[in-house]
Design a protein around this motif. Structure first.
Motif, mmCIF file in Angstrom:
data_model
loop_
_atom_site.group_PDB
_atom_site.id
_atom_site.type_symbol
_atom_site.label_atom_id
_atom_site.label_comp_id
_atom_site.label_asym_id
_atom_site.label_seq_id
_atom_site.Cartn_x
_atom_site.Cartn_y
_atom_site.Cartn_z
ATOM 1 N N GLY A 169 0.798 -1.213 0.000
ATOM 2 C CA GLY A 169 0.000 0.000 0.000
ATOM 3 C C GLY A 169 0.828 1.260 0.000
ATOM 4 O O GLY A 169 0.372 2.317 -0.460
ATOM 5 N N GLU A 170 2.049 1.166 0.506
ATOM 6 C CA GLU A 170 2.932 2.334 0.559
ATOM 7 C C GLU A 170 3.850 2.426 -0.655
ATOM 8 O O GLU A 170 4.769 3.249 -0.687
ATOM 9 C CB GLU A 170 3.758 2.285 1.846
ATOM 10 N N GLY A 171 3.597 1.569 -1.636
ATOM 11 C CA GLY A 171 4.313 1.693 -2.907
ATOM 12 C C GLY A 171 5.609 0.919 -3.020
ATOM 13 O O GLY A 171 6.335 1.065 -4.008
ATOM 14 N N ARG A 172 5.910 0.081 -2.030
ATOM 15 C CA ARG A 172 7.099 -0.770 -2.146
ATOM 16 C C ARG A 172 6.720 -2.018 -2.938
ATOM 17 O O ARG A 172 5.700 -2.657 -2.645
ATOM 18 C CB ARG A 172 7.644 -1.121 -0.765
ATOM 19 N N VAL A 173 7.543 -2.349 -3.925
ATOM 20 C CA VAL A 173 7.162 -3.381 -4.890
ATOM 21 C C VAL A 173 8.292 -4.383 -5.101
ATOM 22 O O VAL A 173 9.455 -4.000 -5.283
ATOM 23 C CB VAL A 173 6.795 -2.752 -6.250
ATOM 24 N N ALA A 174 7.943 -5.668 -5.091
ATOM 25 C CA ALA A 174 8.892 -6.733 -5.434
ATOM 26 C C ALA A 174 8.595 -7.217 -6.847
ATOM 27 O O ALA A 174 7.429 -7.404 -7.210
ATOM 28 C CB ALA A 174 8.769 -7.893 -4.452
ATOM 29 N N THR A 175 9.644 -7.407 -7.632
ATOM 30 C CA THR A 175 9.481 -7.887 -9.005
ATOM 31 C C THR A 175 10.565 -8.905 -9.334
ATOM 32 O O THR A 175 11.633 -8.920 -8.708
ATOM 33 C CB THR A 175 9.584 -6.726 -10.027
ATOM 34 N N VAL A 176 10.285 -9.753 -10.313
ATOM 35 C CA VAL A 176 11.289 -10.672 -10.834
ATOM 36 C C VAL A 176 12.011 -9.953 -11.966
ATOM 37 O O VAL A 176 11.406 -9.583 -12.971
ATOM 38 C CB VAL A 176 10.643 -11.970 -11.347
ATOM 39 N N ASP A 177 13.294 -9.729 -11.787
ATOM 40 C CA ASP A 177 14.106 -9.013 -12.775
ATOM 41 C C ASP A 177 14.733 -10.025 -13.727
ATOM 42 O O ASP A 177 15.901 -10.388 -13.592
ATOM 43 C CB ASP A 177 15.173 -8.192 -12.050
ATOM 44 N N GLU A 178 13.963 -10.485 -14.698
ATOM 45 C CA GLU A 178 14.464 -11.510 -15.613
ATOM 46 C C GLU A 178 15.599 -10.996 -16.493
ATOM 47 O O GLU A 178 16.414 -11.779 -16.985
ATOM 48 C CB GLU A 178 13.318 -12.041 -16.487
ATOM 49 N N ALA A 179 15.682 -9.701 -16.701
ATOM 50 C CA ALA A 179 16.777 -9.133 -17.494
ATOM 51 C C ALA A 179 18.026 -8.866 -16.658
ATOM 52 O O ALA A 179 19.063 -8.507 -17.197
ATOM 53 C CB ALA A 179 16.322 -7.829 -18.156
ATOM 54 N N TRP A 180 17.919 -9.044 -15.367
ATOM 55 C CA TRP A 180 19.018 -8.780 -14.433
ATOM 56 C C TRP A 180 19.558 -7.358 -14.594
ATOM 57 O O TRP A 180 20.742 -7.094 -14.422
ATOM 58 C CB TRP A 180 20.136 -9.808 -14.593
ATOM 59 N N ALA A 181 18.654 -6.448 -14.897
ATOM 60 C CA ALA A 181 19.052 -5.059 -15.133
ATOM 61 C C ALA A 181 19.565 -4.392 -13.859
ATOM 62 O O ALA A 181 20.335 -3.425 -13.920
ATOM 63 C CB ALA A 181 17.864 -4.270 -15.697
ATOM 64 N N HIS A 182 19.152 -4.917 -12.692
ATOM 65 C CA HIS A 182 19.533 -4.299 -11.423
ATOM 66 C C HIS A 182 20.624 -5.079 -10.699
ATOM 67 O O HIS A 182 20.793 -4.933 -9.487
ATOM 68 C CB HIS A 182 18.295 -4.179 -10.527
ATOM 69 N N LEU A 183 21.369 -5.895 -11.429
ATOM 70 C CA LEU A 183 22.397 -6.709 -10.781
ATOM 71 C C LEU A 183 23.426 -5.867 -10.027
ATOM 72 O O LEU A 183 23.750 -6.195 -8.874
ATOM 73 C CB LEU A 183 23.100 -7.606 -11.797
ATOM 74 N N PRO A 184 23.980 -4.786 -10.596
ATOM 75 C CA PRO A 184 24.983 -4.012 -9.835
ATOM 76 C C PRO A 184 24.428 -3.488 -8.507
ATOM 77 O O PRO A 184 25.116 -3.536 -7.481
ATOM 78 C CB PRO A 184 25.331 -2.865 -10.782
ATOM 79 N N GLN A 185 23.182 -3.006 -8.523
ATOM 80 C CA GLN A 185 22.585 -2.509 -7.278
ATOM 81 C C GLN A 185 22.373 -3.655 -6.291
ATOM 82 O O GLN A 185 22.588 -3.501 -5.091
ATOM 83 C CB GLN A 185 21.243 -1.820 -7.559
ATOM 84 N N PHE A 186 21.961 -4.820 -6.802
ATOM 85 C CA PHE A 186 21.780 -5.966 -5.913
ATOM 86 C C PHE A 186 23.102 -6.365 -5.268
ATOM 87 O O PHE A 186 23.147 -6.671 -4.071
ATOM 88 C CB PHE A 186 21.194 -7.165 -6.669
ATOM 89 N N VAL A 187 24.177 -6.387 -6.045
ATOM 90 C CA VAL A 187 25.477 -6.776 -5.497
ATOM 91 C C VAL A 187 25.886 -5.818 -4.379
ATOM 92 O O VAL A 187 26.406 -6.236 -3.334
ATOM 93 C CB VAL A 187 26.544 -6.821 -6.604
ATOM 94 N N HIS A 188 25.611 -4.517 -4.569
ATOM 95 C CA HIS A 188 25.894 -3.540 -3.507
ATOM 96 C C HIS A 188 25.100 -3.866 -2.246
ATOM 97 O O HIS A 188 25.640 -3.857 -1.128
ATOM 98 C CB HIS A 188 25.547 -2.132 -4.002
ATOM 99 N N VAL A 189 23.811 -4.176 -2.420
ATOM 100 C CA VAL A 189 22.959 -4.543 -1.288
ATOM 101 C C VAL A 189 23.488 -5.797 -0.602
ATOM 102 O O VAL A 189 23.568 -5.874 0.632
ATOM 103 C CB VAL A 189 21.504 -4.764 -1.763
ATOM 104 N N TYR A 190 23.852 -6.786 -1.404
ATOM 105 C CA TYR A 190 24.347 -8.054 -0.855
ATOM 106 C C TYR A 190 25.624 -7.841 -0.051
ATOM 107 O O TYR A 190 25.773 -8.359 1.065
ATOM 108 C CB TYR A 190 24.573 -9.045 -1.990
ATOM 109 N N HIS A 191 26.572 -7.073 -0.594
ATOM 110 C CA HIS A 191 27.834 -6.837 0.107
ATOM 111 C C HIS A 191 27.606 -6.069 1.410
ATOM 112 O O HIS A 191 28.254 -6.360 2.434
ATOM 113 C CB HIS A 191 28.801 -6.080 -0.796
#
Length: 346
Positions: A169-191
């Protein structure tokens, strides 16, 4: 009559065996090869079969033992363990396969073998204990996707359901990134997550590692990301093979921990996996299989749990103890709590 062989990850024989056993992504040769390259190890598998149609298949990495010319064997990272014939093996077949594995390891000169079992696949712990120690570490959480949506939702803790609804309801959204377009940001989050939890350096996988997963595993690996506006707040890598979906790795940015975006990841993961016809979503357990806050968080998504074990084989006790002494480890001191003990000083 039974036969045994070692199968290399580059051999076509590996793919010929997989359809004959119940397996997971952790048994794919492409995944085992990636792990082998990370550890500078030989990627192989022990394969056993008998004239009753029984199969036993165990991926392993053979590594050089530092400071020696000797080797030992270990599982690839994750939940590999033995993959056996659909419907399982009889107890006598398990005994025969385990004995054959121990003999094959000794013939190869392996000083030890450390195996992480797969909580979702069959394992005869009694038979395994005849050739090595079977150690129970804790519980993992699994969601049975064969249930109806209503049954699954009823098994999710009320506060989880409430927080998921509020986040949406507050606009936070989970999606499947099949193109892996957000991989660099994910790696930052993971580290950032690995630093926060004080994880061992070996778990701080590089972006190249994730790129290899995507390239080599192809349709068996997926990336889920959570956004709050334009910012990626959390993400996870999922494996999918033979109806089994594994939560492989994930993380959350420090400043978004209070929002618990991982709840959105798990919620999307089970819905997406179920829609694809998968049978189980394995969320894993606590840190180091401990009964900690992470495990309790996961337990909020399902009451169904499985036991996680490791299997520790010493093919030749004499050779093992000789190596331990040469490495300067005193088995009487408690150093043998680490297995293999000769790596406790590394």
């Amino acid at each position: 009559m039974a036969s045994t062989t070692w199968v290399t990850a580059t051999s076509s024989d590996w793919h010929e065996v997989l359809p004959l056993v119940e397996h997971d992504t952790y048994h794919l040769p492409e995944y085992v090869s990636i792990c082998g390259r990370l550890e500078a190890a030989e990627s192989t598998a022990f394969s056993w079969s008998d004239d009753r149609g029984g199969r036993f298949f165990l991926p392993l990495l053979f590594r050089e033992i530092p400071g020696t010319s000797e080797v030992d064997a270990t599982s690839p990272y994750g939940y590999p363990g033995p993959a056996v014939s659909p419907g399982g093996l009889g107890h006598d077949q398990w005994l025969a396969a385990c004995a054959a594995l121990r003999s094959a390891l000794e013939e190869r000169g392996a000083r030890s073998c450390f195996v992480r079992l797969n909580p979702l696949l069959p394992a005869d712990l009694e038979a395994m204990a005849t050739v090595g120690a079977v150690v129970h570490h804790g519980s993992t959480v699994v969601m049975d996707l064969r249930r109806t949506d209503e049954e699954i939702l009823a098994g999710i803790r009320k506060n989880h359901r409430r927080d998921i609804k509020r986040s949406n309801g507050e606009g936070r959204v989970a999606t499947v990134d099949e193109a892996w377009a957000h991989l660099p940001q994910f790696v930052h989050v993971y580290h950032e997550t690995m630093r926060r939890v004080g994880a061992d350096e070996r778990y701080s996988f590089s972006q190249e590692y994730f790129e290899e997963l995507r390239k080599d595993l192809d349709e068996h690996v997926h990336l889920i990301v959570v956004h709050a506006g334009d910012e990626l707040t959390a993400g996870a890598v999922l494996f999918e093979t033979s109806g089994i979906v594994q939560y492989h790795l994930g993380g959350t940015l420090d400043r978004f921990l209070a929002q618990q975006p991982a709840k959105l990841i798990f919620d999307l993961a089970w819905r997406w996996s179920k829609q694809r016809g998968d049978a189980a979503l394995h969320l894993g357990g606590g840190v180091g299989a401990a009964a900690d806050a992470l495990l309790r968080f996961k337990q909020g998504f399902s009451k169904e749990e499985r036991s996680f074990h490791t299997w520790r084989i010493v093919p030749s006790r004499e050779a093992y103890e000789s190596l331990v002494r040469r490495q300067g480890v005193d088995l009487r001191s408690g150093d043998d709590e680490v297995f293999p003990a000769y790596r406790s000083l590394g």
